[in-house]
Scaffold this motif. Sequence first.
Motif, short mmCIF file in Angstrom:
data_model
loop_
_atom_site.label_atom_id
_atom_site.label_comp_id
_atom_site.label_asym_id
_atom_site.label_seq_id
_atom_site.Cartn_x
_atom_site.Cartn_y
_atom_site.Cartn_z
N PRO A 357 35.93 40.56 40.58
CA PRO A 357 35.66 40.36 39.10
C PRO A 357 36.73 41.32 38.07
O PRO A 357 36.82 40.93 37.21
CB PRO A 357 34.25 40.72 38.83
N ASN A 358 37.28 42.32 38.79
CA ASN A 358 37.87 43.10 37.85
C ASN A 358 39.48 42.74 37.83
O ASN A 358 40.21 43.21 37.20
CB ASN A 358 37.74 44.57 38.33
N ALA A 359 39.78 42.09 38.95
CA ALA A 359 41.37 41.64 39.05
C ALA A 359 41.46 40.22 38.10
O ALA A 359 41.91 39.08 38.45
CB ALA A 359 41.62 41.31 40.39
N CYS A 360 41.37 40.51 36.71
CA CYS A 360 41.16 39.58 36.00
C CYS A 360 41.62 40.25 34.45
O CYS A 360 41.18 41.30 34.21
CB CYS A 360 39.98 38.92 35.76
N THR A 361 42.60 39.57 33.69
CA THR A 361 43.08 40.05 32.51
C THR A 361 42.31 39.35 31.33
O THR A 361 42.66 39.60 30.07
CB THR A 361 44.62 39.63 32.51
N LEU A 362 41.19 38.55 31.74
CA LEU A 362 40.42 38.08 30.51
C LEU A 362 41.38 37.02 29.63
O LEU A 362 41.09 37.02 28.55
CB LEU A 362 39.39 38.81 29.85
N ASN A 363 42.40 36.53 30.22
CA ASN A 363 43.32 35.78 29.24
C ASN A 363 42.67 34.44 29.01
O ASN A 363 43.15 33.74 28.18
CB ASN A 363 44.73 35.72 29.78
N LEU A 380 32.92 36.25 35.00
CA LEU A 380 33.57 37.43 35.43
C LEU A 380 33.05 38.99 34.80
O LEU A 380 32.81 39.98 35.51
CB LEU A 380 35.00 37.42 35.26
N ARG A 381 32.91 39.02 33.42
CA ARG A 381 32.68 39.97 32.40
C ARG A 381 31.36 40.18 32.93
O ARG A 381 30.83 41.48 33.07
CB ARG A 381 32.66 39.69 31.08
N ARG A 384 31.25 42.24 36.26
CA ARG A 384 31.61 43.53 36.04
C ARG A 384 30.12 44.47 35.34
O ARG A 384 30.14 45.54 35.87
CB ARG A 384 32.49 43.52 34.86
N HIS A 385 29.42 43.84 34.51
CA HIS A 385 28.40 44.51 33.91
C HIS A 385 27.42 44.68 34.90
O HIS A 385 26.82 45.81 34.95
CB HIS A 385 27.85 43.50 32.89
N MET A 386 27.25 43.64 35.97
CA MET A 386 26.24 43.84 36.93
C MET A 386 26.58 45.03 37.89
O MET A 386 25.88 45.84 38.48
CB MET A 386 25.84 42.42 37.55
N GLN A 387 28.04 45.03 38.06
CA GLN A 387 28.42 46.12 39.06
C GLN A 387 28.17 47.58 38.35
O GLN A 387 27.56 48.47 39.17
CB GLN A 387 29.92 45.86 39.32
#
Lengths: 468, 214
Positions: A357-363, A380-381, A384-387
């Motif tokens: 989920p972190n290998a993302c640039t949120l483009n 994905l965000r 990340r929050h859950m992580q």
Amino acid sequence: MEIRSKEFKERSVFAIHDASLQQALGKARGGFVGKRAQQAAELPEFEQLREEAKNTKNEILANLDHYLERYEQAVVAAGGHVHWARDAEEARNIILDICKRVDAKTITKGKSMVSEEIGLNEALIEHGMEVVETDLGEYIIQLAHEPPSHIIAPAVHKTKDQVSDLFEAAHGGPRKTEVADLVNEARQVLRDKYFRADVGITGGNFLVAETGSSIIVTNEGNGDLTQTLAKVHIVTSGIERVVPTLDDATLFLRLLARSATGQETETYTTISTGPRHADDLDGPQEYHVVLVDNGRSKMLGGRFRDMLRCIRCGACMNHCPVYGAVGGHAYGWVYPGPMGSVLTPLIKGLDAAYDLPNACTLNGRCASVCPVKIPLPDLLRELRHMQHQQDITPVMQKRALNLWRFAATRPKLYHALEQVAARVLSGISRKGRIRRLPLASAWTDSRDLPAPAGRTFLELWQGKRGQK
Amino acid sequence: MNARVNAREAILNSVRSALKRGPLDDTQRAALDARIPQHTRPAQDEDLVARFMRKFESRAGTVERVTGFDAVPAAVEAYRLGKGLPARAAVGAALKDLPWPADFEMNHGAAGIAEILSVSPAIAGIAETGSLMLAAGPGSPTTHNFVPDDHVVVLEASRIVGHFEEAWTILRARAEGMPRATNIISGPSRTADVEQTIQLGAHGPRRVHVILVG
Ligand code: SF4
């Protein structure tokens, strides 16, 4: 298939330095994106269909139990069998039991991502059965003993040269170097397998409750030879692939080919309904469907329900800059790219796939092309929050974030630190680029870091205002 | 209860608990069953036959038009000779009463591995994408559609419909119900799995030729 998503960083570095992989990815990149864009532009109703597809999938998911039951009734009425599998192991055992009962020796397979997900091939081979992948891409990677690197183009990471080597080793020379000759060679080898197969296994793009049919969509015709010539046809499919009627399937078919391979339609759309009839002259004697849950019903309950709309077209990975740079294997499991970065942690566990989920640039490109409008960056965000909440964010990263938060909430300190950093980075750069930066080698090992101008934006801004 | 039954109930229960409700009642089910999908169909402003031909040819298929069924055997013969193929083919029994030449050897059964030419009847053409619809049955075995290198398909021009939805209406209207296999075919088999290079004749026919009747 064993999950190796924990090694995402290591595998990415490896991928970026793999010249053949980069060559293959480079060839693929433009093709998919350009062809899809052209198809979307040529169909004025495309955006309207995306919206309808999203809404229709949402309606189906809200009544999933009903449509699954209706589908089951219709399959049984057509003379087929439906099996339900809670998880990967249950699914493998159901299929193994069928294969053992008919004393299967040779099993042909059309492309099925669910069969990858449940680790089917390994289980069948372990029981002494010959398993032959018949989709050309799948066949290539089976020879290479590799998992697929893309959900619709499984061998997209292989160059023609590598395919030549694999075929020469497997079929015995002379070595073929033209695409036409390579395809022909595989055609000849696989023909024999289709005719010898006891069991043919395919996926199911759509399951139609109205008729009890499974639909597969292919370009090669391998799925058809697989299911027509074997004595037993087994369909593996996720429970979320059911649609109420043929008309509903059509809505998704109009989007699938355009989004996946940038074609108006794939060459073959095949609707299979039960086993061979009494007066049929060919076709399988038994027809089975294995409905696989494997985490899907759980997804239905929460923030990730949107993900169950996925029709596995692959557009999100074709448009993802991270996938485009590292390829599918770096993701370490069956589903790569944006959809895989959501599905893998949900199916295999948050901590088994921390980096994805972190290998993302949120483009946001994936969401803008997804035919069923899945908000992939938001999901994905959310992961990340859950992580973070489940406390599985790595310690180093947490410390860095805490430090940043400490500074960022104190403007004076923040600007002072910024000024120092800008000057230091500018000082160690050469011609505006930084080749190596301690603690950031993951970045600088494969590319240069642009160096800041030596002064911060605020300093420059204030200087400019002073000049007026 | 055995494990299989348990799995079914467990999955359905898990779906329902995720949806935060119990099973739907009869009224709700009836409402869902009565639902008629009304999805957007891409607009077409072309003659159906012209569009079918244009689309089918754009996907590397070939089409020729003949005036009546009686002209089909001669068209098949010309195609066969043009490709230098021997005087035999797998021919769907639905077409067996056409005036075939006496020396033309026909197999009305399933296609074996050595079959190189086949002739099949289509039950519809779909102008939207230039696709053929074939239905498995004693008159049209599915192996004929995939095993031979050359596949000739006989399609009556009046059977061409605009959209997929109309083709499904034809399927639903069949007295014998859904065929075991319904094959929607849009040109010859192809692959792009080696370096994105399109190559025809991956596993299925290398060529698909339509004889359009009427
Ligand atoms: S998430 Fe969307 S774009 Fe990605 S594979 Fe699924 S349907 Fe296609």
